[in-house]
Write a protein that holds these residues in place. Sequence first.
Motif, short mmCIF file in Angstrom:
data_model
loop_
_atom_site.label_atom_id
_atom_site.label_comp_id
_atom_site.label_asym_id
_atom_site.label_seq_id
_atom_site.Cartn_x
_atom_site.Cartn_y
_atom_site.Cartn_z
N ILE A 86 0.86 -1.37 0.11
CA ILE A 86 0.04 -0.02 0.10
C ILE A 86 1.03 1.27 -0.06
CG2 ILE A 86 -1.79 1.29 1.18
CD1 ILE A 86 -2.55 -1.40 2.43
N ASP A 87 0.80 1.95 -1.07
CA ASP A 87 1.55 3.24 -1.23
C ASP A 87 1.03 4.30 -0.48
OD1 ASP A 87 3.58 1.98 -2.75
OD2 ASP A 87 2.41 2.47 -4.61
N ASP A 88 -0.25 4.66 -0.25
CA ASP A 88 -1.05 5.73 0.62
C ASP A 88 -2.04 5.21 1.31
OD1 ASP A 88 -1.60 8.07 1.53
OD2 ASP A 88 -0.89 9.15 0.08
N MET A 89 -2.50 5.13 2.40
CA MET A 89 -3.30 4.68 2.96
C MET A 89 -4.45 5.61 2.85
SD MET A 89 -2.83 1.89 4.74
CE MET A 89 -1.34 0.89 5.17
N ARG A 90 -4.44 7.00 2.47
CA ARG A 90 -5.41 7.85 2.20
C ARG A 90 -6.04 7.60 0.90
NH1 ARG A 90 -2.61 13.33 4.69
NH2 ARG A 90 -2.57 12.60 6.92
N THR A 91 -5.48 6.94 -0.05
CA THR A 91 -6.07 6.75 -1.31
C THR A 91 -6.21 5.23 -1.51
OG1 THR A 91 -3.81 6.34 -2.53
CG2 THR A 91 -5.04 8.76 -2.18
N GLU A 92 -5.99 4.33 -0.70
CA GLU A 92 -6.08 2.92 -0.63
C GLU A 92 -7.75 2.65 -0.75
OE1 GLU A 92 -5.93 -0.80 -1.66
OE2 GLU A 92 -4.06 0.28 -1.54
N LEU A 105 -3.48 5.88 13.34
CA LEU A 105 -2.41 5.31 14.13
C LEU A 105 -0.86 6.02 13.40
CD1 LEU A 105 -3.29 1.72 14.41
CD2 LEU A 105 -4.07 3.47 16.07
N GLY A 106 -0.97 6.64 12.39
CA GLY A 106 0.07 7.22 11.92
C GLY A 106 0.71 6.64 10.71
N VAL A 107 -0.11 5.49 10.09
CA VAL A 107 0.34 4.52 9.09
C VAL A 107 0.17 5.19 7.84
CG1 VAL A 107 0.70 2.31 8.12
CG2 VAL A 107 0.41 2.48 10.71
N ARG A 108 1.08 5.50 6.92
CA ARG A 108 0.65 5.87 5.72
C ARG A 108 0.95 4.89 4.36
NH1 ARG A 108 0.37 11.32 4.55
NH2 ARG A 108 -0.31 10.68 2.54
N SER A 109 2.18 4.00 4.90
CA SER A 109 2.38 2.85 3.55
C SER A 109 2.44 1.59 4.47
CB SER A 109 3.33 3.46 2.76
OG SER A 109 4.50 3.69 3.47
N SER A 110 2.70 0.65 3.84
CA SER A 110 2.91 -0.58 4.02
C SER A 110 3.35 -1.97 3.18
CB SER A 110 1.71 -1.35 5.02
OG SER A 110 0.70 -1.72 4.30
N LEU A 111 3.91 -2.73 3.59
CA LEU A 111 4.41 -3.94 2.64
C LEU A 111 4.25 -5.39 3.29
CD1 LEU A 111 5.55 -4.87 0.10
CD2 LEU A 111 7.98 -4.45 1.25
N SER A 112 3.55 -6.11 3.02
CA SER A 112 3.24 -7.37 3.59
C SER A 112 3.78 -8.58 2.70
CB SER A 112 1.60 -7.57 4.14
OG SER A 112 1.39 -6.80 5.01
N VAL A 113 4.71 -9.41 3.15
CA VAL A 113 5.07 -10.29 2.10
C VAL A 113 4.97 -11.71 2.79
CG1 VAL A 113 7.43 -11.12 1.12
CG2 VAL A 113 7.25 -8.81 1.92
N PRO A 114 4.56 -12.62 2.00
CA PRO A 114 3.98 -13.86 2.57
C PRO A 114 5.18 -14.70 2.95
CG PRO A 114 3.58 -13.99 0.18
CD PRO A 114 3.98 -12.49 0.49
N LEU A 115 4.95 -15.67 3.99
CA LEU A 115 6.05 -16.41 4.54
C LEU A 115 5.70 -17.95 4.06
CD1 LEU A 115 5.80 -15.52 8.35
CD2 LEU A 115 7.08 -14.51 6.73
N PRO A 116 6.66 -18.09 3.06
CA PRO A 116 6.61 -19.57 2.49
C PRO A 116 6.92 -20.65 3.46
CG PRO A 116 8.79 -18.64 1.69
CD PRO A 116 8.16 -17.39 2.71
N TYR A 117 6.20 -21.53 3.35
CA TYR A 117 6.43 -22.93 4.28
C TYR A 117 5.92 -24.17 3.44
CZ TYR A 117 6.75 -25.69 8.54
OH TYR A 117 7.15 -26.60 9.58
N GLN A 118 6.42 -25.16 3.24
CA GLN A 118 6.48 -26.66 2.81
C GLN A 118 5.09 -26.32 1.71
OE1 GLN A 118 5.32 -28.77 6.13
NE2 GLN A 118 7.36 -29.04 6.82
#
Length: 228
Positions: A86-92, A105-118
Amino acid sequence: MEQLLRDLSRVVLAGRALGEVLEEITAIATAGIPGSESTSITLVRGDKAWTAAYQGEMALAADELQYAEGYGPCLDAGRGGVVLRIDDMRTEQRWPDYVARVVDLGVRSSLSVPLPYQGGVIGALNNYSSQPGAFASPESLAAGTDVAEAIAVAVANAEAHHELGEQARNMRIAMDSRAVIEQAKGVLMAQQHVDAEQAFEILRAASQRANRKLREVATGVVASTQPQ
């Protein structure tokens, strides 16, 4: 990037609790992933999701908000196996209720990467920033992927140790059971003048009648010979 890989390679897995290892990895991630101000690890088991480790209150608060809403990028990445930025929470637009609240909460951008397992996924590595577009560079995703793989290795190591521990425990139980059954057979052979096979059949029949485990019946037989 090279420093990040060196730091990850120095993480000691043997003889440490999983939570302790994950806390160290989140600290490395926050320092080494471009744009990250706060980092967390979401683990998913069925319908349950929780934050296993975090660096910075921003990440924990954002995670908890998603758990309360029942959806969000960390959950979708952790269950669906897709990278979510998410590049900008205000336009997401994808998670309207979540983004409207996480901005507070003060968050404007985020990056979530999956955890590979088996061959599947077990959760997500979540990175948060107070700045828009903090994770737009390819380096952020590359670094996040490296950290996610390190987390998967740590979890796999913990699972392997747990399985070995369970196997050892089950083996001890089996050996203890065998020992007490042999003792009980000896008692019955002496008391009722039967051979080993007949003694075992007596124990088995008593177990079925009482609907109790054979080991419990054998323990009772042995205990009956002890002085009060």
